[in-house]
Every structure is written in C-alpha cells, then in structure tokens.
Motif scaffolding. Structure first.
Motif, PDB file in Angstrom:
ATOM      1  N   ASN A  27       5.435   6.050   9.150  1.00 26.40           N
ATOM      2  CA  ASN A  27       5.118   6.225   7.715  1.00 26.40           C
ATOM      3  C   ASN A  27       5.463   7.630   7.234  1.00 26.40           C
ATOM      4  N   GLN A  57       1.005 -10.787  -6.611  1.00 26.72           N
ATOM      5  CA  GLN A  57      -0.047  -9.871  -6.151  1.00 26.72           C
ATOM      6  C   GLN A  57      -0.676  -9.146  -7.339  1.00 26.72           C
ATOM      7  N   PHE A 107      -2.184  -5.660  -7.101  1.00 23.46           N
ATOM      8  CA  PHE A 107      -1.345  -4.494  -6.827  1.00 23.46           C
ATOM      9  C   PHE A 107      -0.862  -3.853  -8.131  1.00 23.46           C
ATOM     10  N   THR A 150      -0.180   3.579  -6.870  1.00 22.18           N
ATOM     11  CA  THR A 150       0.330   3.824  -5.517  1.00 22.18           C
ATOM     12  C   THR A 150       1.683   4.549  -5.574  1.00 22.18           C
ATOM     13  N   MET A 202       1.364   3.065   2.089  1.00 19.37           N
ATOM     14  CA  MET A 202       1.122   2.210   3.251  1.00 19.37           C
ATOM     15  C   MET A 202       0.876   0.749   2.890  1.00 19.37           C
ATOM     16  N   ASN A 203       0.126   0.481   1.833  1.00 16.74           N
ATOM     17  CA  ASN A 203      -0.199  -0.913   1.517  1.00 16.74           C
ATOM     18  C   ASN A 203       0.602  -1.488   0.350  1.00 16.74           C
TER      19      ASN A 203
END
Ligand code: HEM
Length: 227
Positions: A3, A150, A153, A158, A177-178
């Motif tokens: 990451n 989603q 989201f 993010t 990351m997600n």
C-alpha cells in the motif's frame, strides 16, 4: 508495504518522471515535440473521434479538479449539498465520460484497423491509445456502475483526501485501502499516463496554438501566370 508503494511511492515517482521527463525532452528532443498528425492519411474518423474525445475530456478535467481538489465542506458552504453534487458527478460527469469514451473507441479502432495509420504508428502511440482507452473506460465504469452498486462509498471521503494530502506532501496511504477495485485501477492507470506523458505525442497538450485565435488570417493567393 504494498500500500505504501502503490499510494505513496508510485504516484510521486510518476510526478517526478512527468516533470523531469518534460524538461529533458524539451532540452534535448524539441524537434519531435508534436502531435504527429495522421490527418493526411485518414480524415473523417479522425475528425469525429478527436472531436468527441476533446469535447468530453475538457469538462472531465474540470470535474476532476472540482471533485478531487475542493473539500466536501467547501462545496456545502457554497450551497452544493451532497445529493446535488452526486447528481452532477454521475449525470454530467457520466455524460461527458461517455462522449470521451466514444471518441477514444473510434480513435483506437482507426489506429488499429486502418492499415496506413497503423503502419505509421510507433509503439508509444499504440500504448498511449490503449492506456487512455482503459483509463476512460474504467473511469466511466466506476462513475456509472461502481457508484451505483456501492452506495456507502464516497470518493470525496477517500480518494480526494488522499489526493490532496499527496499534493501537500503529507501522504497517507490508509485513505486508499478500502477504495473499490475499479477506482484503484483508474487512479493507478491515471498516474501511469502522467509518467509516460513526456515521452509520447501527449506533449502536444502544452503547445496549443492559442495565437491562432487572435492572429490575422494567412491568405493564400493563386499565382496567375500571364499567358
Ligand atoms: C491521476 C489521477 C486521477 C484520479 C485521482 C482520478 C479520479 C477519478 C474519480 C474519483 C472519478 C470518479 C468521479 C465520479 O464518480 O463522479 C474519475 C472518473 C473519470 N476519470 Fe479520472 N482520475 C485520474 C486520472 C484520469 C485521467 C488521466 C483521465 C483521462 C485521460 C481520467 C478520466 C476519467 C473519466 C473519463 C471519468 C468518468 C467521467 C467522470 O466522472 O468525470 N481520469 N476519475
């Protein structure tokens, strides 16, 4: 580790190659600084494809600046609530995304199916073409499909925060990351094109002939020979 590499080292590497690469190319290889037009080989598909691509990509760039650069709270403060923003991003962004995609599809088809255009294409032309097609396709897919699957989201909580932190040199990979896979692919491919940019025909973007807008016409007159 992975990451840290993908969301910190790789993007910075691409930005450095983008800047240093342009300086190097400008200093050492200015004669090849061109869009390498293939208009004299095939005109019709080029005109439609190029026009669609450019009509689409310019608003998409403005959309990226707003979506990635302006914090959610600032948008709310000027009266653009989350619902309104979402409608704009999906419908307006999606529409111009589709126009860009249609242009890119046509340009790619032309490049690979027209033998004369294909023969004049370098490896870098082909790579740029397919990479752009991929970036635009996955961007449109993320906007129109992933966003609608989603619902929990929000890329402004993010990707946008990660992006701004990267720019102000306080990178934090945790924000990415997600993030859904399609968005991740879009962002990584997006940075890759920046690293390739200085070594391809994309450099023409920095040489838009703005003076054409205001300059006087160049008149071509037939030379009439005395008989
Ligand atoms: C390099 C960093 C990039 C980041 C962080 C990024 C981020 C994003 C995000 C978050 C979206 C979704 C917008 C939404 O759902 O409303 C998106 C969509 C899109 N992106 Fe990118 N992008 C990047 C580079 C690029 C590049 C280089 C291109 C084109 C050459 C591109 C073309 C598109 C298109 C066509 C869409 C769909 C239409 C739209 O929503 O505007 N992106 N991008």
């Amino acid at each position: 580790m992975m990451n840290q590499f993908l969301w910190i080292i790789f993007p910075y590497l691409c930005i450095v190659v983008f800047i240093v690469g342009h300086i190097f190319r400008y200093k050492h290889d200015q004669f090849s600084w061109t869009a390498k037009s293939s208009e004299f080989i095939e005109k019709k598909q080029l005109m439609i494809g190029s026009l669609l691509f450019h009509i689409g990509i310019i608003p998409v760039i403005f959309g990226h600046v707003a979506g990635l650069g302006i914090p959610k709270e600032w948008m709310r403060a000027i009266g653009v609530n989350d619902h309104l923003y979402h409608i704009g991003a999906v419908y307006v962004g999606g529409l111009f995304g589709i126009v860009t995609l249609a242009g890119m599809l046509l340009l790619t088809l032309r490049r690979v199916t027209k033998e004369s255009v294909r023969k004049l294409s370098s490896m870098s032309d082909i790579i740029v073409n397919f990479l752009l097609l991929f970036i635009v396709f996955i961007g449109v897919y993320a906007t129109l499909v992933t966003n609608n699957i989603q619902h929990d989201f929000d890329y402004r909580d993010t990707i946008s925060i990660w992006f701004r932190d990267l720019i102000i040199l306080r990178p934090d990979a945790a924000y990415m990351m997600n993030v859904p896979f399609t968005f991740k692919m879009h962002v990584l491919a997006g940075f890759t094109i920046f690293a390739l940019w200085p070594f391809t025909r994309l450099v023409h973007v920095w040489s838009v002939p703005w003076n054409y807008v205001g300059r006087s016409y160049i008149l071509y007159r037939r030379h009439l020979r005395k008989r």
